[in-house]
Design an enzyme around this catalytic site. Sequence first.
Site, short mmCIF file in Angstrom:
data_model
loop_
_atom_site.label_atom_id
_atom_site.label_comp_id
_atom_site.label_asym_id
_atom_site.label_seq_id
_atom_site.Cartn_x
_atom_site.Cartn_y
_atom_site.Cartn_z
N ASP A 256 -0.27 5.06 0.71
CA ASP A 256 -0.56 6.04 1.76
C ASP A 256 -0.45 5.38 3.13
OD1 ASP A 256 -1.29 8.47 0.31
OD2 ASP A 256 -2.98 7.30 -0.45
N ASP B 246 0.86 -1.19 0.00
CA ASP B 246 0.00 0.00 0.00
C ASP B 246 0.90 1.25 0.00
OD1 ASP B 246 -2.23 1.68 0.54
OD2 ASP B 246 -1.92 1.46 2.70
MG MG Z 1 -2.93 3.14 3.36
#
Ligand code: MG
Length: 256
Positions: A8, A6
């Site tokens: 962010d 991932d």
């Molecule tokens: Mg995230």
Amino acid sequence: MAWIIDLDGVVWLADRPIPGAADAVAWLRAAGQRVVFLTNNSSLTEAEYTAKLERVGIPASTDELVTSARAAAGLVAPGATALVCAGPGVEEALQARGVKTVREGNADVVVVGWHRDFDFERLTAASRAVRAGAALLATNDDATYPSPDGLLPGCGSILAAVVTASGLPATVAGKPYPPMAALVRQRLGTELVDSTLVGDRPDTDGLMARHLGVDFALVLSGVTKRQDLPGEPAPDVVADDLAALVSNARRGGPAV
Ligand SMILES: [Mg+2]
């Protein structure tokens, strides 16, 4: 096996790189492990994502990116008209699929994504198009988005306004929903076996890992903090950040 990472809250917080993330990715690649970046944030174009990764010290190609903008665009038929209530990433993904994009008026589908210039006019255009017959599609429904200054409203907050004003529920494409899972399966093929998904949110990343049948490594550098543990679904491994996770894996820890 691959590492599905991932962005962010794992690689960066908004525009601030998370220390050690670039070195961790470099180590995984040097060890011959495939790395794919997975994001529900549909605001940037793919070229903007690869440029942003490069700026934080992670050279990457668009083949290594799986975005919720792509997952959402894949649900719209080529030749259809989409009203975009989202950022440039959604516009790009729709156009690449041969979908006509508009900002107001009638459409076959309204596509909602995270964008910072969402306002009353956008809400009005989106909800009117849905009330006139358009389907409602969202890139993701994350309630919040991590930034160095604290949580910001996420796409789910924008979507809630559009759903309320439209009177219709939305189909959601991004993590942890099936369209994004299908895109990951398609991208990784047999390499998905024994993979690890690294994310900062059990409700999206953790559920996505469960749907894909891969391990979930929860890092505490984004939305989830130590007092929130264990979370649901419970992670297979928890680390302060990606650097600590990979460092543990190098020593033969549970993530490998
Ligand atoms: Mg995230």
